[in-house]
Design an enzyme around this catalytic site. Structure first.
Site, short mmCIF file in Angstrom:
data_model
loop_
_atom_site.label_atom_id
_atom_site.label_comp_id
_atom_site.label_asym_id
_atom_site.label_seq_id
_atom_site.Cartn_x
_atom_site.Cartn_y
_atom_site.Cartn_z
N ASP A 20 -11.02 2.88 5.17
CA ASP A 20 -11.33 1.44 5.20
C ASP A 20 -12.83 1.17 5.25
O ASP A 20 -13.26 0.04 5.01
CB ASP A 20 -10.71 0.83 6.46
N GLN A 44 -4.04 -1.50 10.09
CA GLN A 44 -4.02 -2.82 9.46
C GLN A 44 -4.52 -3.88 10.44
O GLN A 44 -4.04 -3.98 11.57
CB GLN A 44 -2.59 -3.14 8.98
N LYS A 64 0.84 -1.21 0.00
CA LYS A 64 0.00 0.00 0.00
C LYS A 64 0.88 1.26 0.00
O LYS A 64 0.58 2.22 -0.71
CB LYS A 64 -0.94 -0.01 1.22
N1 GUN Z 1 -6.74 -6.83 6.85
C1 GUN Z 1 -7.24 -7.60 5.85
N2 GUN Z 1 -7.95 -6.82 4.99
C2 GUN Z 1 -7.87 -5.56 5.45
C3 GUN Z 1 -8.41 -4.31 4.99
O1 GUN Z 1 -9.09 -4.20 3.97
N3 GUN Z 1 -8.10 -3.23 5.76
C4 GUN Z 1 -7.37 -3.31 6.88
N4 GUN Z 1 -7.14 -2.20 7.56
N5 GUN Z 1 -6.88 -4.46 7.35
C5 GUN Z 1 -7.14 -5.57 6.62
#
Ligand code: GUN
Length: 295
Positions: free
Chosen positions: A121, A98, A54
């Site tokens: 998110d 995350q 990311k």
């Molecule tokens: N862990 C697995 N998928 C995601 C996501 O889309 N966002 C976040 N913040 N953590 C994750």
């Protein structure tokens, strides 16, 4: 069914990145550089990889990124205080924590501390509620939003279709269901959400025009569970030990891809299907987050 029935998530993600780059440039021309802040707690290997991907994509697209790496021993209070500081910082437009978080931290409390306007998110209860209500002013979680975008751009009929979603997680299954059932264009599906207590999942799957597997069980969807001509979306990322592989494991989806593929109209590969779209939607969500801060 045709052999060339792969849904190319990488290609569609590239299209989205080009669109996002244009929007980032026009924001910059107005003196606003979009900024996204990542928080990672502990050293979960998959989370390190995802956050790294990311960060690199932010750089490529002209989004300013910043990462806070906190030790596994961080208390919930310390994490909440960091989020509150970021909420108050005008140069931070989007905040992403995350998941998964260490077990001693209450994830729900963490996600509801993020300012809804910075919640790229789409995990904050306000954004979850807006999605459910059909209010499009909120943020939609990136993985189901990315799947929806794949269905739209591949012109897969969603209106009136039987959609079956496997898995009731807050990140994929539940929001996916909410997206597909809305009374708007590119939705209006009849949605069934199956989970670990569902009786005879295979019977539901066999009805599906669109089958979305986010159940976290390797190769769960077998050929005899799929209706001929269905569209199959594989969200699964399951580690399987493999002594031949360089890292000692390989990643396998929730769909038995080789057996299922010939039966489908369209199918996502793994990797190269849903994964790149999740990142693309995160980048795209960061643009309105930055735009909101200029209003
Ligand atoms: N862990 C697995 N998928 C995601 C996501 O889309 N966002 C976040 N913040 N953590 C994750």
């Amino acid at each position: 069914m045709t052999d060339n029935n792969i849904i190319d998530g990488r290609a569609i993600a590239e299209q989205l990145h080009r669109e996002t780059t244009e929007r980032v440039k026009s924001l910059e021309a107005k003196g606003c550089r979009p900024g996204l802040t990542f928080i990672r707690v502990g050293e979960d290997p998959a989370s390190r990889v995802y956050v790294g991907m990311k960060e690199r994509m932010c750089e490529k697209l002209g989004i300013e990124s910043n990462t806070h790496v906190l030790p596994e021993t961080t208390t919930e209070q310390e994490l909440l205080e960091l989020i509150q500081r970021l909420n108050a910082n005008n140069s931070v437009h989007g905040i992403l924590i995350q998941a998964p978080l260490p077990a001693h931290i209450n994830s729900a409390k963490v996600f509801e501390t993020v300012a809804p306007a910075k919640d790229v998110d789409g995990f904050h209860p306000v954004n979850v509620g807006k999605l459910m209500l059909g209010d499009d002013s909120g943020f939609v979680p990136c993985t189901p939003a990315g799947i929806h975008e794949l269905l739209i751009r591949y012109e897969i009929n969603i209106e009136g279709a039987e959609a079956v979603v496997l898995g009731r997680g807050n990140i994929v299954g539940k929001p996916m269901t909410a997206i597909l059932l809305q009374k708007v264009r590119h939705a209006n599906a009849t949605v069934t959400l199956c989970h670990s207590r569902t009786r005879d999942i295979a019977e539901h799957c066999k009805r599906a025009d669109i089958l979305i597997a986010a159940i976290g069980v390797k190769e769960f969807v077998k050929e005899d569970m799929v209706k001929p001509g269905a569209t199959v979306i594989d969200v699964g990322v399951n580690r399987v030990d493999d002594p031949q592989a360089k890292r000692g494991y390989r990643l396998v989806g929730d769909v038995d891809f080789n057996a299922v593929k010939p039966k489908t109209a369209r199918i996502t590969p793994n990797p190269g299907g849903v994964g790149p779209m999740t990142i693309a939607m995160l980048m795209r969500n960061t643009v309105p987050a930055a735009e909101m801060s200029t209003k």
